[in-house]
Design a protein around this motif. Sequence first.
Motif, PDB file in Angstrom:
ATOM      1  N   ASP A 172     143.049  34.799  25.607  1.00 46.83           N
ATOM      2  CA  ASP A 172     144.107  33.912  24.601  1.00 46.83           C
ATOM      3  C   ASP A 172     144.957  34.251  25.629  1.00 46.83           C
ATOM      4  OD1 ASP A 172     143.863  34.950  22.147  1.00 46.83           O
ATOM      5  OD2 ASP A 172     143.942  36.731  22.209  1.00 46.83           O
ATOM      6  N   LYS A 173     144.794  34.760  26.627  1.00 46.20           N
ATOM      7  CA  LYS A 173     145.863  34.681  28.165  1.00 46.20           C
ATOM      8  C   LYS A 173     145.863  33.459  28.427  1.00 46.20           C
ATOM      9  CE  LYS A 173     147.384  37.561  30.351  1.00 46.20           C
ATOM     10  NZ  LYS A 173     149.025  38.011  30.215  1.00 46.20           N
ATOM     11  N   ALA A 201     134.618  45.943  27.262  1.00 42.35           N
ATOM     12  CA  ALA A 201     134.448  44.114  28.118  1.00 42.35           C
ATOM     13  C   ALA A 201     134.470  43.521  27.207  1.00 42.35           C
ATOM     14  CB  ALA A 201     133.363  44.596  28.562  1.00 42.35           C
ATOM     15  N   LYS A 202     134.278  43.080  25.581  1.00 44.00           N
ATOM     16  CA  LYS A 202     134.863  42.512  25.066  1.00 44.00           C
ATOM     17  C   LYS A 202     135.784  42.740  24.537  1.00 44.00           C
ATOM     18  CE  LYS A 202     132.685  40.776  20.207  1.00 44.00           C
ATOM     19  NZ  LYS A 202     132.447  41.088  18.957  1.00 44.00           N
ATOM     20  N   ALA A 203     136.630  42.696  24.312  1.00 43.58           N
ATOM     21  CA  ALA A 203     137.944  43.185  23.423  1.00 43.58           C
ATOM     22  C   ALA A 203     139.256  42.602  25.063  1.00 43.58           C
ATOM     23  CB  ALA A 203     138.707  44.966  23.842  1.00 43.58           C
ATOM     24  N   LYS A 204     138.395  43.089  26.318  1.00 42.62           N
ATOM     25  CA  LYS A 204     139.338  42.042  27.616  1.00 42.62           C
ATOM     26  C   LYS A 204     138.567  40.960  27.447  1.00 42.62           C
ATOM     27  CE  LYS A 204     139.419  46.420  30.891  1.00 42.62           C
ATOM     28  NZ  LYS A 204     139.596  46.929  32.140  1.00 42.62           N
ATOM     29  N   SER A 205     137.515  40.996  27.194  1.00 42.63           N
ATOM     30  CA  SER A 205     137.440  39.358  26.959  1.00 42.63           C
ATOM     31  C   SER A 205     138.571  37.858  26.092  1.00 42.63           C
ATOM     32  CB  SER A 205     136.061  39.322  26.864  1.00 42.63           C
ATOM     33  OG  SER A 205     134.965  39.832  27.864  1.00 42.63           O
ATOM     34  N   ILE A 206     137.794  38.834  24.623  1.00 43.44           N
ATOM     35  CA  ILE A 206     139.483  37.862  23.658  1.00 43.44           C
ATOM     36  C   ILE A 206     140.901  38.081  24.608  1.00 43.44           C
ATOM     37  CG2 ILE A 206     139.835  38.855  22.053  1.00 43.44           C
ATOM     38  CD1 ILE A 206     137.136  40.229  20.607  1.00 43.44           C
ATOM     39  N   GLU A 207     141.099  39.089  25.089  1.00 42.90           N
ATOM     40  CA  GLU A 207     142.463  39.380  25.391  1.00 42.90           C
ATOM     41  C   GLU A 207     142.975  38.118  26.592  1.00 42.90           C
ATOM     42  OE1 GLU A 207     145.142  42.898  28.442  1.00 42.90           O
ATOM     43  OE2 GLU A 207     143.780  43.210  26.706  1.00 42.90           O
ATOM     44  N   GLY A 252     137.850  20.672  28.596  1.00 39.90           N
ATOM     45  CA  GLY A 252     139.146  21.199  28.958  1.00 39.90           C
ATOM     46  C   GLY A 252     138.799  22.522  28.979  1.00 39.90           C
ATOM     47  N   MET A 253     137.981  22.994  27.654  1.00 41.11           N
ATOM     48  CA  MET A 253     138.153  24.867  26.726  1.00 41.11           C
ATOM     49  C   MET A 253     137.578  25.002  27.617  1.00 41.11           C
ATOM     50  SD  MET A 253     140.111  25.469  24.865  1.00 41.11           S
ATOM     51  CE  MET A 253     141.456  24.558  25.123  1.00 41.11           C
ATOM     52  N   ARG A 254     136.414  24.301  28.645  1.00 37.27           N
ATOM     53  CA  ARG A 254     135.320  25.433  29.283  1.00 37.27           C
ATOM     54  C   ARG A 254     136.116  25.888  30.933  1.00 37.27           C
ATOM     55  NH1 ARG A 254     131.339  21.931  27.286  1.00 37.27           N
ATOM     56  NH2 ARG A 254     131.482  20.184  29.325  1.00 37.27           N
ATOM     57  N   GLN A 255     137.244  24.488  30.791  1.00 37.96           N
ATOM     58  CA  GLN A 255     137.843  24.897  32.494  1.00 37.96           C
ATOM     59  C   GLN A 255     138.838  26.581  32.084  1.00 37.96           C
ATOM     60  OE1 GLN A 255     136.717  23.077  35.043  1.00 37.96           O
ATOM     61  NE2 GLN A 255     137.254  24.806  36.010  1.00 37.96           N
ATOM     62  N   ARG A 256     139.500  26.642  30.933  1.00 45.21           N
ATOM     63  CA  ARG A 256     139.646  27.678  30.700  1.00 45.21           C
ATOM     64  C   ARG A 256     139.102  28.950  31.040  1.00 45.21           C
ATOM     65  NH1 ARG A 256     145.051  26.070  27.888  1.00 45.21           N
ATOM     66  NH2 ARG A 256     145.085  23.834  27.841  1.00 45.21           N
ATOM     67  N   ILE A 257     138.096  28.565  30.500  1.00 42.81           N
ATOM     68  CA  ILE A 257     136.894  30.076  30.805  1.00 42.81           C
ATOM     69  C   ILE A 257     136.791  30.042  31.869  1.00 42.81           C
ATOM     70  CG2 ILE A 257     134.787  30.785  30.160  1.00 42.81           C
ATOM     71  CD1 ILE A 257     134.563  29.671  27.060  1.00 42.81           C
ATOM     72  N   MET A 258     136.923  29.699  32.557  1.00 41.40           N
ATOM     73  CA  MET A 258     136.620  29.733  34.167  1.00 41.40           C
ATOM     74  C   MET A 258     137.868  30.095  34.533  1.00 41.40           C
ATOM     75  SD  MET A 258     133.443  28.774  35.130  1.00 41.40           S
ATOM     76  CE  MET A 258     133.738  28.693  37.083  1.00 41.40           C
ATOM     77  N   ILE A 259     139.163  29.101  34.605  1.00 41.24           N
ATOM     78  CA  ILE A 259     140.589  30.197  35.327  1.00 41.24           C
ATOM     79  C   ILE A 259     140.514  31.571  34.807  1.00 41.24           C
ATOM     80  CG2 ILE A 259     142.892  30.580  35.081  1.00 41.24           C
ATOM     81  CD1 ILE A 259     142.581  27.345  34.141  1.00 41.24           C
ATOM     82  N   ALA A 260     140.015  32.706  33.231  1.00 38.33           N
ATOM     83  CA  ALA A 260     139.911  32.999  32.743  1.00 38.33           C
ATOM     84  C   ALA A 260     138.975  34.197  34.028  1.00 38.33           C
ATOM     85  CB  ALA A 260     139.451  33.012  31.451  1.00 38.33           C
ATOM     86  N   MET A 261     137.488  33.998  34.121  1.00 41.91           N
ATOM     87  CA  MET A 261     136.634  34.792  35.039  1.00 41.91           C
ATOM     88  C   MET A 261     137.948  34.710  36.372  1.00 41.91           C
ATOM     89  SD  MET A 261     133.115  32.916  33.698  1.00 41.91           S
ATOM     90  CE  MET A 261     132.601  34.399  34.868  1.00 41.91           C
ATOM     91  N   ALA A 262     138.003  33.928  36.543  1.00 40.68           N
ATOM     92  CA  ALA A 262     139.074  34.403  37.887  1.00 40.68           C
ATOM     93  C   ALA A 262     140.039  35.382  38.068  1.00 40.68           C
ATOM     94  CB  ALA A 262     139.576  33.128  38.074  1.00 40.68           C
ATOM     95  N   LEU A 263     141.164  35.089  36.884  1.00 39.08           N
ATOM     96  CA  LEU A 263     142.175  35.981  36.461  1.00 39.08           C
ATOM     97  C   LEU A 263     141.531  37.054  36.261  1.00 39.08           C
ATOM     98  CD1 LEU A 263     144.291  33.670  34.636  1.00 39.08           C
ATOM     99  CD2 LEU A 263     145.103  34.476  36.489  1.00 39.08           C
TER     100      LEU A 263
END
Length: 351
Positions: free
Chosen positions: A156-157, A147-153, A177-188
């Motif tokens: 990066d995405k 899960a950690k490896a996928k989180s880092i991936e 802006g970075m927090r919003q990117r994290i929210m996008i990452a969670m959605a993806l």
Amino acid sequence: MTTIEKTAGVPAPRSEGDSAPLLEVRDLHVEFHTRDGVAKAVNGVNYTVAAGETLAVLGESGSGKSVTAQAIMGILDMPPGRIPQGEILFRGKDMLKMSGEERRKIRGQKIAMIFQDALSSLNPVLSVGYQLGEMFRVHQGASRKEAKAKSIELMDKVKIPAASARVNDYPHQFSGGMRQRIMIAMALALEPDLIIADEPTTALDVTVQAQVMDLLAELQREFQMGLILITHDLGVVADVADKIAVMYAGRIVETAPVHELYKRPAHPYTRGLLDSIPRLDQKGQELYAIKGLPPNLLKVPAGCAFNPRCPKADDICRTDTPPLLQVTERDGSELTGRGSACHFWKETIHG
């Protein structure tokens, strides 16, 4: 028959040969029962989203944009919320008829949501890597290491610098802006078919807004997802949306392909929203604002809900609710994807 009925604005039934859209909302009604009465937050909304398509849903606060999204996601507070009628078809299946377990399997895996306030949506006492990894641990049975490896991936995405070093940081250690990117990452995370982005650029400065929107558009193209973009800012959607639905007082009052709407709005409310956008060629002039306030949903005006604020309002607007009608050229030829719920749409678009 077009997807806009001549009388009611309800999408026409599809023949067996038609390919079903990714998402189809049909005649959706949402109401809230309060001590003061029943607030009709969504009143007969219809729209569709295809794979790889972006629908922007526009309107002022209280127009029903976010409530519609919450109904789609199945996260409405019920009670006081209630869905008295309507259908929400995902790949042809009505989610309102599914069990809670069936809805949970779709939520996150097939349909994901990006909320507008990243700071309040993220848990402040858990690292972002843990919160991202939870998606893989819960839904895919991944180990903590995997899960950690996928989180880092994922980080990066979405272009978070030094992702491997920051995966253990907490939400407050990131910029807006970075927090919003994290929210996008969670959605993806689980590669959903559809993402609903509810005001994803709220409280961000203009430069960061553009970066976030560019990132969303880039990821959508890569994964061929459907995207519903909810916003009150027409400037945000100009370069990313394929089509627009404008909402007012719980109803869709205009639909159009994005560039057609900007060029020739067919509803006075849409024209007012467009005129409210600051322009470089109007430096020093007073910024236009639509007069008045959106209606109290407990006491929506009779007829067209926009009539108390509309410069074109006439007697018919105060008595008859206009249906969402097909918009045509002067010669009567239909304009694809265009509809307007206004008695005077001809004067608005052709005037």
